[in-house]
Design a protein around this motif. Structure first.
Motif, short mmCIF file in Angstrom:
data_model
loop_
_atom_site.label_atom_id
_atom_site.label_comp_id
_atom_site.label_asym_id
_atom_site.label_seq_id
_atom_site.Cartn_x
_atom_site.Cartn_y
_atom_site.Cartn_z
N GLU A 152 34.43 70.38 22.09
CA GLU A 152 34.08 69.38 23.10
C GLU A 152 33.87 68.01 22.46
O GLU A 152 34.25 66.99 23.03
CB GLU A 152 32.83 69.81 23.85
N ARG A 153 33.27 67.98 21.28
CA ARG A 153 33.05 66.69 20.62
C ARG A 153 34.38 66.05 20.21
O ARG A 153 34.53 64.84 20.25
CB ARG A 153 32.16 66.87 19.38
N VAL A 154 35.33 66.87 19.79
CA VAL A 154 36.65 66.35 19.42
C VAL A 154 37.40 65.90 20.67
O VAL A 154 38.08 64.86 20.66
CB VAL A 154 37.45 67.41 18.64
N ALA A 155 37.28 66.64 21.76
CA ALA A 155 37.96 66.26 23.00
C ALA A 155 37.42 64.93 23.52
O ALA A 155 38.18 64.08 24.02
CB ALA A 155 37.79 67.35 24.05
N ALA A 156 36.12 64.71 23.39
CA ALA A 156 35.51 63.47 23.87
C ALA A 156 35.76 62.30 22.92
O ALA A 156 35.76 61.15 23.34
CB ALA A 156 34.00 63.67 24.06
N ASN A 157 35.96 62.62 21.64
CA ASN A 157 36.15 61.58 20.63
C ASN A 157 37.04 62.16 19.53
O ASN A 157 36.56 62.80 18.60
CB ASN A 157 34.79 61.16 20.06
N PRO A 158 38.38 61.96 19.62
CA PRO A 158 39.31 62.57 18.67
C PRO A 158 39.01 62.24 17.21
O PRO A 158 39.37 63.03 16.32
CB PRO A 158 40.67 61.99 19.11
N ALA A 159 38.35 61.11 16.95
CA ALA A 159 38.01 60.77 15.57
C ALA A 159 37.08 61.79 14.94
O ALA A 159 36.99 61.90 13.71
CB ALA A 159 37.37 59.38 15.51
N ASN A 160 36.41 62.57 15.77
CA ASN A 160 35.48 63.57 15.24
C ASN A 160 36.20 64.69 14.50
O ASN A 160 35.59 65.38 13.67
CB ASN A 160 34.63 64.15 16.37
N ALA A 161 37.48 64.90 14.77
CA ALA A 161 38.22 65.94 14.04
C ALA A 161 38.25 65.61 12.56
O ALA A 161 37.98 66.46 11.69
CB ALA A 161 39.62 66.08 14.61
N ASP A 162 38.60 64.37 12.24
CA ASP A 162 38.63 63.96 10.82
C ASP A 162 37.24 63.94 10.21
O ASP A 162 37.06 64.27 9.03
CB ASP A 162 39.27 62.58 10.69
N ARG A 163 36.24 63.56 11.01
CA ARG A 163 34.88 63.52 10.48
C ARG A 163 34.41 64.93 10.13
O ARG A 163 33.73 65.13 9.11
CB ARG A 163 33.94 62.87 11.49
N LEU A 164 34.76 65.89 10.95
CA LEU A 164 34.38 67.28 10.66
C LEU A 164 35.11 67.80 9.43
O LEU A 164 34.52 68.44 8.55
CB LEU A 164 34.66 68.17 11.87
N ARG A 165 36.41 67.53 9.35
CA ARG A 165 37.20 68.04 8.23
C ARG A 165 36.78 67.40 6.90
O ARG A 165 37.01 67.97 5.83
CB ARG A 165 38.69 67.80 8.47
N ALA A 166 36.15 66.24 6.96
CA ALA A 166 35.70 65.56 5.73
C ALA A 166 34.41 66.16 5.18
O ALA A 166 34.00 65.80 4.07
CB ALA A 166 35.51 64.07 6.01
N LEU A 167 33.78 67.06 5.92
CA LEU A 167 32.51 67.64 5.48
C LEU A 167 32.72 68.57 4.29
O LEU A 167 33.71 69.30 4.21
CB LEU A 167 31.86 68.42 6.63
N ASP A 168 31.79 68.55 3.37
CA ASP A 168 31.79 69.48 2.25
C ASP A 168 31.13 70.79 2.70
O ASP A 168 30.04 70.78 3.27
CB ASP A 168 31.02 68.89 1.06
N ARG A 169 31.79 71.90 2.45
CA ARG A 169 31.31 73.19 2.93
C ARG A 169 29.89 73.48 2.47
O ARG A 169 29.01 73.81 3.27
CB ARG A 169 32.24 74.31 2.45
N ASP A 170 29.63 73.37 1.19
CA ASP A 170 28.31 73.74 0.66
C ASP A 170 27.22 72.78 1.13
O ASP A 170 26.10 73.20 1.44
CB ASP A 170 28.35 73.78 -0.87
N GLU A 171 27.54 71.49 1.17
CA GLU A 171 26.56 70.51 1.64
C GLU A 171 26.24 70.74 3.11
O GLU A 171 25.09 70.62 3.54
CB GLU A 171 27.08 69.09 1.42
N PHE A 172 27.26 71.06 3.90
CA PHE A 172 27.04 71.30 5.32
C PHE A 172 26.16 72.54 5.52
O PHE A 172 25.22 72.52 6.33
CB PHE A 172 28.38 71.50 6.03
N LEU A 173 26.44 73.60 4.80
CA LEU A 173 25.64 74.82 4.94
C LEU A 173 24.19 74.57 4.54
O LEU A 173 23.26 75.06 5.20
CB LEU A 173 26.24 75.94 4.09
N ALA A 174 23.97 73.81 3.47
CA ALA A 174 22.60 73.51 3.03
C ALA A 174 21.86 72.73 4.11
O ALA A 174 20.69 73.01 4.40
CB ALA A 174 22.62 72.74 1.72
N LEU A 175 22.54 71.76 4.72
CA LEU A 175 21.90 70.98 5.77
C LEU A 175 21.61 71.82 7.00
O LEU A 175 20.53 71.75 7.59
CB LEU A 175 22.78 69.78 6.14
#
Length: 285
Positions: free
Chosen positions: A158-181
């Motif tokens: 839903e966030r990507v549908a409302a704002n397509p730029a969010n797809a790239d923002r999500l893909r730029a996340l680091d797996r380990d840093e995201f899990l820690a957060l």
């Protein structure tokens, strides 16, 4: 408007009068049904109202930082008000928006003139339910498939549908840093002594020094317990508690209708407009 590295979608209703920042709950956007009627009623009462899509809601950019998601939202609101040249102002919100509003008043007391909160989340069930809904699915998806697993979840779709730029923002996340957060955000929802609301120490309530109105939770509301509202009132010196203007079981009936697909009959926030007279009366006093 770019705040802390992410775009925040917002609008201000009304032409004059003191500003009220109105914040809904969950990861719902400013356009969730039921919120605008309350905003319009407050505008009719001579106020201006700021509606905003917090990070990870509506058409705003997704963002991931802070001790909890509410800490991130509070920092974003401070930046937004600063860029707009607004404040101090009235902070008002329900459910998760109540927590965001209270935390903003704690961390940035210079921003608040008054505080109005309702449907305050608390208790073992309410806290665990939110952690299971807002943190666990993302953790499990990334554990299984990496960051790409987030795209399997409806909320990020839903966030990507409302704002397509969010797809790239999500893909730029680091797996380990995201899990820690996300583990840190999940831990905020684990009930702890000395934390009446998730992720916030009771001692921090001493930073709230503005007149505060609390519309207590319904007597059988497991998500926003009456007890939590009363405990918060004890933590905010001089706060005023009133009974809810909607039925005591409003949230339960809305939950049932939503689960049955009857969203046209009773949305979770449809009753909020009924608080407008009490809010305006409090602000006029």
């Amino acid at each position: 408007m770019e705040i802390n590295g992410g775009n925040v979608v917002h609008e201000i209703l009304g032409e004059s009068g003191e500003l009220i920042v109105l914040t809904p709950g969950g990861r719902f956007s400013k356009d969730i049904e039921g919120l605008r009627p309350l905003a319009e009623a407050l505008v009719d009462g001579g106020r201006r109202v700021l509606l905003w899509d917090r990070p990870n809601t509506g058409a705003s950019d997704v963002q991931f930082f802070g001790a909890t998601e509410s800490h991130m939202r509070a920092a974003t609101l401070k930046g937004l008000l600063t860029e707009l040249g607004e404040g101090p102002c009235v902070l008002a919100g329900g459910s998760g928006g109540a927590r965001d509003s209270m935390l903003t008043a704690m961390l940035y007391p210079e921003l608040a003139t008054k505080l109005v909160v309702w449907n305050i989340v608390g208790g073992v069930f309410g806290s665990f339910a939110l952690g299971a809904f807002y943190a666990l699915p993302s953790i499990q998806a990334v554990q299984a498939k990496g960051i790409e697993g987030l795209f399997d979840l409806p909320e990020w779709q839903e966030r990507v549908a409302a704002n397509p730029a969010n797809a790239d923002r999500l893909r730029a996340l680091d797996r380990d840093e995201f899990l820690a957060l996300m583990l840190r955000w999940l831990n905020a929802y684990v009930s702890k002594p000395g934390q009446t609301i998730p992720g916030v120490d009771d001692l921090d309530f001493t930073n709230i020094r503005v007149p505060t109105l609390i519309i207590r939770g319904g007597k059988d509301d497991w998500y926003h317990p009456k007890r939590t509202s009363l405990e918060v009132s004890c933590l905010i010196e001089g706060s005023v508690v009133i009974d809810p203007p909607w039925p005591e079981d409003a949230w339960e009936r809305a939950t049932e209708d939503r689960a049955a697909g009857r969203v046209d009959r009773y949305n979770m926030f449809d009753t909020w407009v009924q608080a407008a007279p009490s809010i305006l009366k409090f602000l006029d006093e």
